[in-house]
Design an enzyme around this catalytic site. Structure first.
Site, PDB file in Angstrom:
ATOM      1  N   ARG A  34     102.171   8.797  38.169  1.00 25.48           N
ATOM      2  CA  ARG A  34     100.721   8.862  38.245  1.00 25.48           C
ATOM      3  C   ARG A  34     100.046   7.591  38.766  1.00 25.48           C
ATOM      4  O   ARG A  34      99.177   7.744  39.707  1.00 25.48           O
ATOM      5  CB  ARG A  34     100.273   9.487  37.195  1.00 25.48           C
ATOM      6  CG  ARG A  34      98.701  10.446  36.986  1.00 25.48           C
ATOM      7  CD  ARG A  34      98.703  11.330  35.943  1.00 25.48           C
ATOM      8  NE  ARG A  34      99.266  10.809  34.726  1.00 25.48           N
ATOM      9  CZ  ARG A  34      98.308  10.592  33.570  1.00 25.48           C
ATOM     10  NH1 ARG A  34      97.176  10.760  33.803  1.00 25.48           N
ATOM     11  NH2 ARG A  34      98.901   9.817  32.761  1.00 25.48           N
ATOM     12  N   HIS A  82      95.454  -1.688  30.233  1.00 25.20           N
ATOM     13  CA  HIS A  82      95.851  -0.976  31.341  1.00 25.20           C
ATOM     14  C   HIS A  82      94.476  -0.882  31.980  1.00 25.20           C
ATOM     15  O   HIS A  82      93.552   0.229  31.865  1.00 25.20           O
ATOM     16  CB  HIS A  82      96.582   0.349  31.057  1.00 25.20           C
ATOM     17  CG  HIS A  82      96.756   1.253  32.043  1.00 25.20           C
ATOM     18  ND1 HIS A  82      96.726   1.100  33.500  1.00 25.20           N
ATOM     19  CD2 HIS A  82      97.347   2.382  32.110  1.00 25.20           C
ATOM     20  CE1 HIS A  82      97.101   1.882  34.104  1.00 25.20           C
ATOM     21  NE2 HIS A  82      97.444   2.996  33.484  1.00 25.20           N
TER      22      HIS A  82
END
Ligand SMILES: [Zn+2]
Lengths: 309, 155
Positions: A53, A131
């Site tokens: 993704r 992240h």
């Protein structure tokens, strides 16, 4: 404030103004108002650990800006298998591209890569650590659902976090980013998976009102945002304990009868039963739209670090 | 007075030239000796001496040598309240309290097994977080984990 040439490694490196600038450019990207590169720009995708993704949304973002993409999707195809160090791999690859996006299982790997490389490095996940582009995506989802978020006169938002808050990397980064904005944070988890103490201390020291709770029903009616994350069975030493408590951390449509009309439920996806499918049809579900914001947010980050805007 | 002075000397013999590292917390003396790189000269240590300020303290005396800035930084991390006495001809010519630096490079190992610094040749870097109560925490610049002083490993 200039982003051109900067690395994107950790949410802790970003000020309120920088976060707001990224969100503003993401809004332009979403409306199709970003220019495209007039000279060839190449993005190297260095995924030492697969994440389809994140990789696809970055590749899509780069191509929408008129750039091209090289790279690899997992470590199996790289010379690290032959024992090459990350540092050496980066020193080699930096000659091939204008920006490097990296995902690596070891914590701190992206920081090391940024020190090795002269082009900008974007961290797409360094183990359990950071992240940041996911956090910008989450902040963009909050802004989209509560448009006054980040405005000078923004009223405090009450934001609930639900699930495994001890190991939930997205929760840690988002709560730190939110500390730049007026908000009250409600952390709802089993005691054994509560938010780590040092994070609580940082948030409190920055003046963020923090509440801890064990059941979602106690707080859901007062929330503007509910950010749910996975509650993994493997995190429980005692499986019976897991079965006993998990119900307190599942959002169902029946719980939404008295919630605020503007409550929006976010989730970094994939979900594994934390939100039942009957919630999907309510106006409070926003997790699928949230996932769709990945491309404009990554377009914004690429455009900024490559000096396009 | 003379009698008392002799008593002190018996506990940890005085040195003619060198450095006395005083006010180390109990048990810190052995760590300090371990981290000081060159130990060709006489080293004497005192463990669990009584102290007015600390109750119990450790002392390390190193003959014929001064400490490098790196060594002082290491000591400051282990013992943020240690005092250093520079001795010349049995006389203290300089006395100062160590100050923990804001950043320590290459002297602390990150104890996180998943940290990149334990998998590649990297000079470690930690920022030193000083709390108001004088306690220290160290944050790894790479994996971003923060540790209490008791948790860290000096290289
Ligand atoms: Zn580390």
């Amino acid at each position: 404030m200039t982003f051109a040439g900067s690395d994107v490694i950790s949410i802790a490196d970003f000020s309120r103004e920088q976060i707001l600038r990224i969100l503003a450019v993401a809004e332009q990207a979403e409306r199709g108002r970003l220019p495209v590169f007039t000279s060839r720009k190449i993005m190297a995708v260095l995924f030492f650990e697969p994440s389809t993704r994140t990789r696809l949304s970055f590749e899509s973002a780069m191509q929408r800006l008129g750039g091209t993409v090289i790279g690899f999707a997992d470590a199996a195809s790289t010379s690290t298998k032959k024992g090459e160090s990350l540092f050496d791999t980066i020193r080699m690859v930096e000659n091939y591209a204008d920006v490097l996006v990296i995902r690596h299982p070891l914590e701190g790997s992206a920081r090391l890569a940024a020190e090795a490389a002269s082009p900008p490095v974007i961290n797409c996940g360094d183990g359990a650590n950071q992240h940041p582009t996911q956090t910008f995506l989450d902040l963009f989802a909050i802004r989209k659902t509560h448009p006054r978020f980040g405005a000078a006169d923004q009223p405090p938002l009450r934001i609930g976090f639900l699930g495994d808050l001890k190991y939930g990397r997205t929760v840690h980064s988002l709560s730190i980013a939110l500390s730049h904005f007026p908000c009250e944070l409600v952390f709802i988890s089993p005691p054994s998976l509560a938010l780590p103490r040092h994070l609580k201390e940082i948030l409190t020291a920055r003046g963020v009102a923090c509440v801890e709770a064990e059941r979602v029903e106690q707080h859901i009616d007062s929330l503007d945002i509910l950010y749910a994350v996975r509650l993994q069975k493997e995190r429980f030493a005692d499986q019976l304990e897991y079965e006993r408590v998990r119900g307190a951390y599942v959002v169902q449509a029946g719980m939404l009868a008295r919630v605020k009309p503007n409550l929006r439920i976010l989730h970094p996806l994939p979900r594994v039963g934390e939100i039942t499918t009957d919630v999907d049809r309510t106006p409070h579900a926003y997790y699928f739209e949230q996932a769709g914001l990945g491309v404009p947010v990554r377009q914004a980050i690429l455009a900024l670090v490559l000096g396009l805007v | 007075m003379a009698k008392k002075k002799q008593h002190t000397v018996l506990k940890v013999p005085a040195i003619e030239h060198g450095t006395v590292i005083d006010h180390l917390p109990p048990r810190a003396a052995l760590t300090v000796v371990r981290i000081l790189a060159v130990l060709e000269d006489l080293v004497t240590i005192g463990v669990n001496l009584s102290s007015h300020v600390m109750g119990r303290k450790d002392v390390v005396k190193i003959a014929n040598r001064k400490l490098s800035p790196d060594e002082v930084a290491k000591i400051a991390i282990i013992a943020p309240r240690a005092t250093l006495n520079i001795i010349e001809s049995y006389v203290v010519v300089k006395k100062y309290t160590v100050t923990p630096p804001d950043v320590v490079e290459g002297i602390v190992r990150c104890v996180n097994p998943s940290c990149i610094t334990n998998h590649e040749t990297v000079r470690t870097r930690f920022s030193v977080l000083k709390a108001e109560d004088g306690s220290l925490r160290l944050r790894c610049a790479y994996c971003e984990r923060a540790y209490d002083r008791q948790e860290i490993e000096i290289v």
